[in-house]
Design an enzyme around this catalytic site. Structure first.
Site, short mmCIF file in Angstrom:
data_model
loop_
_atom_site.label_atom_id
_atom_site.label_comp_id
_atom_site.label_asym_id
_atom_site.label_seq_id
_atom_site.Cartn_x
_atom_site.Cartn_y
_atom_site.Cartn_z
N ASP A 1 0.81 -1.23 0.00
CA ASP A 1 0.00 0.00 0.00
C ASP A 1 0.84 1.28 0.00
O ASP A 1 0.45 2.30 0.55
CB ASP A 1 -0.96 0.03 1.22
N LYS B 1 1.93 2.19 -5.00
CA LYS B 1 2.53 1.65 -6.24
C LYS B 1 1.60 1.84 -7.43
O LYS B 1 2.03 2.18 -8.53
CB LYS B 1 2.81 0.14 -6.11
N GLY B 2 0.28 1.62 -7.18
CA GLY B 2 -0.69 1.72 -8.27
C GLY B 2 -0.65 3.09 -8.90
O GLY B 2 -0.59 3.24 -10.12
N LYS B 3 -0.62 4.12 -8.06
CA LYS B 3 -0.61 5.49 -8.57
C LYS B 3 0.67 5.77 -9.38
O LYS B 3 0.60 6.32 -10.48
CB LYS B 3 -0.73 6.48 -7.40
N ALA C 1 -3.64 -8.05 -3.31
CA ALA C 1 -3.22 -6.70 -3.69
C ALA C 1 -4.46 -5.84 -3.93
O ALA C 1 -5.50 -6.33 -4.38
CB ALA C 1 -2.40 -6.77 -4.97
N GLY C 2 -4.34 -4.55 -3.63
CA GLY C 2 -5.41 -3.61 -3.93
C GLY C 2 -4.75 -2.32 -4.36
O GLY C 2 -3.98 -1.73 -3.60
N HIS C 3 -4.98 -1.91 -5.60
CA HIS C 3 -4.29 -0.74 -6.13
C HIS C 3 -5.31 0.28 -6.61
O HIS C 3 -6.20 -0.06 -7.38
CB HIS C 3 -3.38 -1.16 -7.30
N THR D 1 -5.57 -11.45 4.06
CA THR D 1 -6.69 -10.76 3.41
C THR D 1 -7.87 -11.72 3.16
O THR D 1 -8.88 -11.31 2.59
CB THR D 1 -6.24 -10.19 2.05
N ARG E 1 2.68 -29.23 -5.47
CA ARG E 1 2.50 -29.79 -6.82
C ARG E 1 1.14 -30.44 -7.01
O ARG E 1 0.98 -31.41 -7.71
CB ARG E 1 3.65 -30.75 -7.15
N GLN F 1 2.36 -6.01 -3.38
CA GLN F 1 2.79 -6.01 -1.98
C GLN F 1 4.05 -5.16 -1.78
O GLN F 1 4.26 -4.23 -2.54
CB GLN F 1 3.01 -7.45 -1.48
N THR G 1 -7.64 -1.23 0.69
CA THR G 1 -8.39 -1.28 -0.56
C THR G 1 -9.07 -2.64 -0.71
O THR G 1 -10.17 -2.76 -1.23
CB THR G 1 -7.44 -1.07 -1.77
P1 GDP Z 1 -0.68 0.22 -3.57
O1 GDP Z 1 -1.22 -1.06 -3.03
O2 GDP Z 1 0.78 0.38 -3.28
O3 GDP Z 1 -0.99 0.40 -5.02
O4 GDP Z 1 -1.41 1.39 -2.76
P2 GDP Z 1 -2.99 1.51 -2.50
O5 GDP Z 1 -3.64 1.95 -3.78
O6 GDP Z 1 -3.50 0.27 -1.84
O7 GDP Z 1 -3.02 2.64 -1.39
C1 GDP Z 1 -2.52 3.92 -1.63
C2 GDP Z 1 -3.67 4.93 -1.44
O8 GDP Z 1 -3.13 6.23 -1.39
C3 GDP Z 1 -4.65 4.95 -2.61
O9 GDP Z 1 -5.92 5.26 -2.10
C4 GDP Z 1 -4.13 6.06 -3.51
O10 GDP Z 1 -5.15 6.68 -4.29
C5 GDP Z 1 -3.61 7.03 -2.48
N1 GDP Z 1 -2.45 7.82 -2.90
C6 GDP Z 1 -1.37 7.44 -3.66
N2 GDP Z 1 -0.47 8.43 -3.72
C7 GDP Z 1 -0.97 9.48 -3.02
C8 GDP Z 1 -0.48 10.78 -2.70
O11 GDP Z 1 0.61 11.19 -3.05
N3 GDP Z 1 -1.29 11.55 -1.91
C9 GDP Z 1 -2.49 11.14 -1.46
N4 GDP Z 1 -3.20 11.98 -0.71
N5 GDP Z 1 -2.99 9.92 -1.76
C10 GDP Z 1 -2.23 9.09 -2.50
P1 IMO Z 2 -0.70 -4.24 -2.20
O1 IMO Z 2 -0.25 -4.81 -3.53
C1 IMO Z 2 -0.93 -4.46 2.14
C2 IMO Z 2 -0.73 -8.44 3.93
C3 IMO Z 2 -2.00 -8.89 4.66
C4 IMO Z 2 -1.40 -9.78 5.73
C5 IMO Z 2 -0.26 -10.48 5.00
C6 IMO Z 2 -0.61 -11.85 4.43
O2 IMO Z 2 -2.02 -3.56 -2.22
O3 IMO Z 2 0.40 -3.44 -1.58
P2 IMO Z 2 -2.17 -12.66 2.42
O4 IMO Z 2 -3.62 -12.44 2.14
O5 IMO Z 2 -1.25 -12.19 1.35
O6 IMO Z 2 -1.87 -14.09 2.82
O7 IMO Z 2 -1.87 -11.78 3.74
O8 IMO Z 2 0.10 -9.61 3.92
N1 IMO Z 2 -0.93 -8.02 2.53
C7 IMO Z 2 -0.95 -6.75 2.14
N2 IMO Z 2 -0.91 -5.61 2.85
N3 IMO Z 2 -0.97 -4.41 0.79
C8 IMO Z 2 -0.99 -5.55 0.06
O9 IMO Z 2 -0.91 -5.56 -1.30
C9 IMO Z 2 -1.02 -6.80 0.73
N4 IMO Z 2 -1.05 -8.09 0.33
C10 IMO Z 2 -0.98 -8.83 1.44
O10 IMO Z 2 -2.67 -7.78 5.20
O11 IMO Z 2 -0.84 -9.01 6.75
MG MG Z 3 -2.77 -1.74 -1.86
#
Ligand code: GDP
Ligand code: IMO
Ligand code: MG
Length: 425
Positions: A12, A15-17, A38-40, A125, A139, A220, A293
């Site tokens: 989190d 990365k998505g942004k 993952a949630g982006h 998750t 396997r 992640q 997310t």
């Molecule tokens: P990821 O898993 O690494 O892709 O990150 P997520 O999307 O799960 O979480 C990042 C959150 O922060 C999302 O809601 C983005 O829209 C938001 N975000 C990303 N960059 C910025 C930033 O520079 N400022 C703000 N305010 N929000 C951001």
């Molecule tokens: P993105 O790509 C944040 C965390 C879970 C838990 C641990 C194991 O959005 O950054 P799992 O379901 O993978 O077996 O859970 O890893 N986790 C994440 N935390 N962002 C993620 O992905 C994650 N993917 C797994 O919360 O602690």
């Molecule tokens: Mg995320």
């Protein structure tokens, strides 16, 4: 140009942004690990896209590839493909024949396994990630290529059931008819994705040979890596740069650039050590809307952790850095940065592995002033030079500590709220 982008903290990082922002110059975007955990979030002119399986670079690239290192929930995948096809009409979608399938049975198993872990509960998750990778390495896993053969599906579901009978005894899969239904459901979902299935390792290498720009997108973050994260509070796949080779069939030797993404502070979902966690103040969670997310769970938040970033910078051999959410951190009156880990009053020169060591760690902080609200329009217009001085000092401190340049600075969730120190190519 062949690049890989990764998270350097607990996931989190934003990365998505950043991936969306840089993806315009890449022809192909490839995801190589993880699944629906993952949630982006990507925001473009106030329109929000949330992806779990589709790479975040998909909105601007020509081809997206879901590599063999991924674990796929087919219902979720079909939903996201529908969204993507509206957003990027000419997108070419390719799914590795070798990727593994997450079934409803795996999701049940994920919850069961968590319930018996007691104090070592990970806080997964619940997306079936762990059990699907378990089957891959045992396997017995179901692969994308198996979806067109109902007999193989029946056999594999039968084998997984037999191996995990104790865990499945309270589930519907105790009933033979339900196992048959699961096989048929997977078969019919397979028919819907059949047109996207490819031998993607060959495709990616062929794309490379014709001079295409390829971006590998990690899910992640480094601290969730199955080998180098804070075990057992990790995910079930490798999340560091090297994983792109085993997760896509493309050699790491051809990678030109490794981009590490980190948040200006830190967040973590799930349990486990978090040395710089802020326990008694939830301002950062509120300012930054730090809720998952994927699960909606409140994220734990803390200060930037330099020893942790140094470790993931080394593991990924990062070339350049991208920082996100500096707009959020600036709202704090006083900002702390974790500079050193001390155990028994002495600085340690290794990243701890024993959970007991994490209990003993005392973090030495440096305190710096915040930078408050900014004139973002002016900054977007004028770039780096218009950043507040306190923010520049913060960025410089990080660059000096990590020894890498911050090339991308994110000041808001929208794609346009981004500046670069040098023109990115
Ligand atoms: P990821 O898993 O690494 O892709 O990150 P997520 O999307 O799960 O979480 C990042 C959150 O922060 C999302 O809601 C983005 O829209 C938001 N975000 C990303 N960059 C910025 C930033 O520079 N400022 C703000 N305010 N929000 C951001
Ligand atoms: P993105 O790509 C944040 C965390 C879970 C838990 C641990 C194991 O959005 O950054 P799992 O379901 O993978 O077996 O859970 O890893 N986790 C994440 N935390 N962002 C993620 O992905 C994650 N993917 C797994 O919360 O602690
Ligand atoms: Mg995320």
């Amino acid at each position: 140009m062949i690049s890989v982008i990764l998270g350097m903290q607990f996931g989190d990082e934003g990365k998505g942004k950043i991936t969306d922002y840089i993806s315009k110059v890449y022809d192909d975007v490839v995801r190589f690990n993880g699944g629906g955990n993952a949630g982006h979030t990507v925001v473009i002119n106030d329109k929000k896209y949330k992806f779990h399986l589709i790479p975040s670079g998909a909105l601007q690239s020509k081809t997206v590839i879901l590599g063999n290192g991924m674990v796929l929930d087919l219902e979720e995948l079909l939903t996201e493909i529908d969204v993507l096809k509206v957003a990027n009409k000419n997108i070419n979608i390719k799914i590795s024949a070798n990727a593994h399938i997450v079934s409803k049975m795996h999701k049940f198993l994920d919850k069961q396994e968590e319930s018996i872990r007691s104090n070592l509960n990970i806080g997964t998750t619940s997306m079936g990630i762990g059990p699907t990778y378990e089957d891959k390495y045992a396997r017995t896993g179901i692969r994308v290529i198996d979806l067109s053969d109902i007999e193989i599906l029946r056999q594999k579901i039968g084998t997984i059931y037999k191996m995990k009978k104790e865990l499945l005894k309270d589930s519907i899969y105790n009933d033979e008819n339900e196992r048959e239904n699961l096989a048929k459901d997977l078969y019919s979902l397979g028919e819907k994705i059949n047109c996207y299935i490819d031998y993607t390792e060959t495709l990616i290498n062929a794309e490379y040979k014709t001079g295409k720009n390829i971006l590998f997108e990690g899910a992640q973050g480094g601290m969730l890596d199955i080998d180098f994260g804070i075990y057992p509070f990790v995910t079930s796949s490798n999340t560091i740069a090297g994983a792109l080779s085993s997760g896509s069939g493309f050699s790491f030797r051809k990678v030109d650039k490794v981009i590490g993404v980190f948040k200006a502070y830190q967040s973590k979902v799930g349990s486990g050590p978090f040395p710089t966690e802020i326990i008694d103040d939830d301002s950062l969670r509120k300012y930054g809307s730090e809720y998952g997310t994927t699960t909606g769970r409140p994220r734990r938040v803390g200060w930037l952790d330099i020893p942790l970033l140094k470790y993931t910078s080394m593991l990924n051999d990062v070339d350049s850095l991208a920082i996100t959410k500096v707009d959020i951190l600036g709202k704090m009156d006083k900002i702390k940065v974790g500079l050193k880990y001390l155990i028994d009053g002495k600085e340690i020169d290794y990243f701890p592995k024993k959970l007991k060591d994490f209990e003993k760690i005392r973090v030495e902080y440096k305190e710096i002033p915040g930078w408050g609200d900014m004139d973002e329009e002016k900054i977007i217009d004028q770039g780096y030079s218009a950043l507040p001085k306190n923010m520049k000092d913060y960025l410089k401190l990080i660059e000096d500590e990590i020894g890498k340049n911050i090339e991308i600075i994110s000041l808001g969730e929208d794609r346009k709220r981004t500046i670069t120190k040098e023109i990115f190519n």
